[in-house]
Scaffold this motif. Structure first.
Motif, PDB file in Angstrom:
ATOM      1  N   LYS A  63       0.833  -1.208   0.000  1.00  8.79           N
ATOM      2  CA  LYS A  63       0.000   0.000   0.000  1.00  8.79           C
ATOM      3  C   LYS A  63       0.867   1.256   0.000  1.00  8.79           C
ATOM      4  O   LYS A  63       0.685   2.149  -0.831  1.00  8.79           O
ATOM      5  N   GLY A  64       1.805   1.319   0.904  1.00  7.23           N
ATOM      6  CA  GLY A  64       2.655   2.507   1.019  1.00  7.23           C
ATOM      7  C   GLY A  64       3.543   2.723  -0.184  1.00  7.23           C
ATOM      8  O   GLY A  64       3.684   3.851  -0.677  1.00  7.23           O
ATOM      9  N   ALA A  71       0.266   5.069  -7.645  1.00  8.50           N
ATOM     10  CA  ALA A  71      -0.527   3.912  -8.080  1.00  8.50           C
ATOM     11  C   ALA A  71      -1.686   3.696  -7.107  1.00  8.50           C
ATOM     12  O   ALA A  71      -1.742   2.717  -6.361  1.00  8.50           O
ATOM     13  N   GLU A  72      -2.632   4.609  -7.133  1.00  2.00           N
ATOM     14  CA  GLU A  72      -3.718   4.623  -6.150  1.00  2.00           C
ATOM     15  C   GLU A  72      -4.636   3.395  -6.202  1.00  2.00           C
ATOM     16  O   GLU A  72      -4.991   2.864  -5.153  1.00  2.00           O
ATOM     17  N   PRO A  73      -5.064   2.913  -7.380  1.00  2.00           N
ATOM     18  CA  PRO A  73      -5.912   1.713  -7.368  1.00  2.00           C
ATOM     19  C   PRO A  73      -5.217   0.512  -6.706  1.00  2.00           C
ATOM     20  O   PRO A  73      -5.841  -0.224  -5.942  1.00  2.00           O
ATOM     21  N   LEU A  74      -3.929   0.342  -6.973  1.00  2.00           N
ATOM     22  CA  LEU A  74      -3.174  -0.744  -6.345  1.00  2.00           C
ATOM     23  C   LEU A  74      -3.067  -0.508  -4.839  1.00  2.00           C
ATOM     24  O   LEU A  74      -3.266  -1.433  -4.045  1.00  2.00           O
ATOM     25  N   ALA A  78      -4.585  -2.972  -1.893  1.00  2.22           N
ATOM     26  CA  ALA A  78      -3.732  -3.475  -0.817  1.00  2.22           C
ATOM     27  C   ALA A  78      -4.267  -3.026   0.548  1.00  2.22           C
ATOM     28  O   ALA A  78      -4.259  -3.803   1.515  1.00  2.22           O
ATOM     29  N   GLU A  79      -4.756  -1.804   0.624  1.00  2.00           N
ATOM     30  CA  GLU A  79      -5.325  -1.299   1.874  1.00  2.00           C
ATOM     31  C   GLU A  79      -6.578  -2.094   2.272  1.00  2.00           C
ATOM     32  O   GLU A  79      -6.769  -2.419   3.446  1.00  2.00           O
ATOM     33  N   THR A  80      -7.405  -2.420   1.304  1.00  3.39           N
ATOM     34  CA  THR A  80      -8.596  -3.229   1.577  1.00  3.39           C
ATOM     35  C   THR A  80      -8.198  -4.588   2.143  1.00  3.39           C
ATOM     36  O   THR A  80      -8.779  -5.053   3.137  1.00  3.39           O
ATOM     37  N   ILE A  81      -7.204  -5.205   1.524  1.00  2.00           N
ATOM     38  CA  ILE A  81      -6.727  -6.509   2.004  1.00  2.00           C
ATOM     39  C   ILE A  81      -6.169  -6.371   3.415  1.00  2.00           C
ATOM     40  O   ILE A  81      -6.459  -7.186   4.296  1.00  2.00           O
ATOM     41  N   ILE A  84      -9.104  -5.906   5.935  1.00  2.00           N
ATOM     42  CA  ILE A  84      -9.815  -7.172   6.149  1.00  2.00           C
ATOM     43  C   ILE A  84      -8.970  -8.091   7.018  1.00  2.00           C
ATOM     44  O   ILE A  84      -9.475  -8.706   7.968  1.00  2.00           O
ATOM     45  N   ALA A  85      -7.689  -8.188   6.704  1.00  2.00           N
ATOM     46  CA  ALA A  85      -6.802  -9.070   7.465  1.00  2.00           C
ATOM     47  C   ALA A  85      -6.710  -8.626   8.926  1.00  2.00           C
ATOM     48  O   ALA A  85      -6.789  -9.464   9.836  1.00  2.00           O
ATOM     49  N   ARG A  86      -6.567  -7.337   9.158  1.00  2.00           N
ATOM     50  CA  ARG A  86      -6.500  -6.837  10.551  1.00  2.00           C
ATOM     51  C   ARG A  86      -7.789  -7.152  11.308  1.00  2.00           C
ATOM     52  O   ARG A  86      -7.745  -7.579  12.465  1.00  2.00           O
ATOM     53  N   ASP A  87      -8.928  -6.944  10.645  1.00  2.00           N
ATOM     54  CA  ASP A  87     -10.213  -7.252  11.281  1.00  2.00           C
ATOM     55  C   ASP A  87     -10.314  -8.739  11.612  1.00  2.00           C
ATOM     56  O   ASP A  87     -10.802  -9.107  12.688  1.00  2.00           O
ATOM     57  N   CYS A  88      -9.874  -9.573  10.700  1.00  2.00           N
ATOM     58  CA  CYS A  88      -9.937 -11.020  10.924  1.00  2.00           C
ATOM     59  C   CYS A  88      -9.024 -11.439  12.073  1.00  2.00           C
ATOM     60  O   CYS A  88      -9.379 -12.330  12.853  1.00  2.00           O
ATOM     61  N   VAL A  89      -7.868 -10.807  12.173  1.00  2.00           N
ATOM     62  CA  VAL A  89      -6.955 -11.113  13.281  1.00  2.00           C
ATOM     63  C   VAL A  89      -7.611 -10.732  14.602  1.00  2.00           C
ATOM     64  O   VAL A  89      -7.599 -11.511  15.561  1.00  2.00           O
ATOM     65  N   GLU A  90      -8.223  -9.551  14.647  1.00  2.00           N
ATOM     66  CA  GLU A  90      -8.885  -9.110  15.873  1.00  2.00           C
ATOM     67  C   GLU A  90     -10.034 -10.028  16.265  1.00  2.00           C
ATOM     68  O   GLU A  90     -10.238 -10.308  17.447  1.00  2.00           O
TER      69      GLU A  90
END
Length: 139
Positions: A63-64, A71-74, A78-81, A84-90
């Motif tokens: 993302k960064g 490359a904003e769409p990319l 990546a930010e969406t992924i 989602i991953a952070r939420d799933c970990v929590e």
């Protein structure tokens, strides 16, 4: 899936990064390639292994680095992924909801990278409005 270059890269941000990085620009773009290939692979492996925790850092990194080059769409994907991953970990949950995004990541990464590298290549001919060696009036 095909995108127009104008929608995949903010060329103003790209030019700003190029100016700020100066002589190191091509080297940094090379690092983006290397890091991006690794990040995409790690994210895909984490998805196959159902490990949300393993997706967070490579998605955050991608993302960064994508934002640095405009490359904003990319970066957004990546930010969406990452989110989602952070939420799933929590929630201590599996990360199936990230699957559709992970599937789109590799083609988007390589299509974006190709545009960035093509624009950064000094040997690629550019459109010219005339200039040295051109005769006015099309002789």
């Amino acid at each position: 899936m095909s995108f127009e270059g104008s929608t995949l890269v903010d060329w103003t941000a790209f030019a700003r990064a190029r100016a700020e990085l100066g002589a190191g620009f091509v080297r940094i773009l090379g690092y983006f390639r290397e890091d991006g290939v690794k990040s995409v692979s790690v994210i895909e492996q984490a998805m196959r292994g159902k490990s949300a925790a393993a997706m967070v850092i490579p998605a955050h990194t991608l993302k960064g680095e994508a934002r640095q080059f405009g490359a904003e769409p990319l970066a957004s994907l990546a930010e969406t992924i990452e989110e989602i991953a952070r939420d799933c970990v929590e929630r201590q949950d599996t990360c199936e909801e990230a699957l559709e995004h992970v599937v789109r990541l590799r083609p988007l990464f390589f299509e974006t990278l190709n545009l960035l590298e093509r624009e950064a290549n000094p040997l690629v001919p550019r459109k010219s409005a005339g200039g040295f060696g051109r005769r006015p009036g099309g002789f």
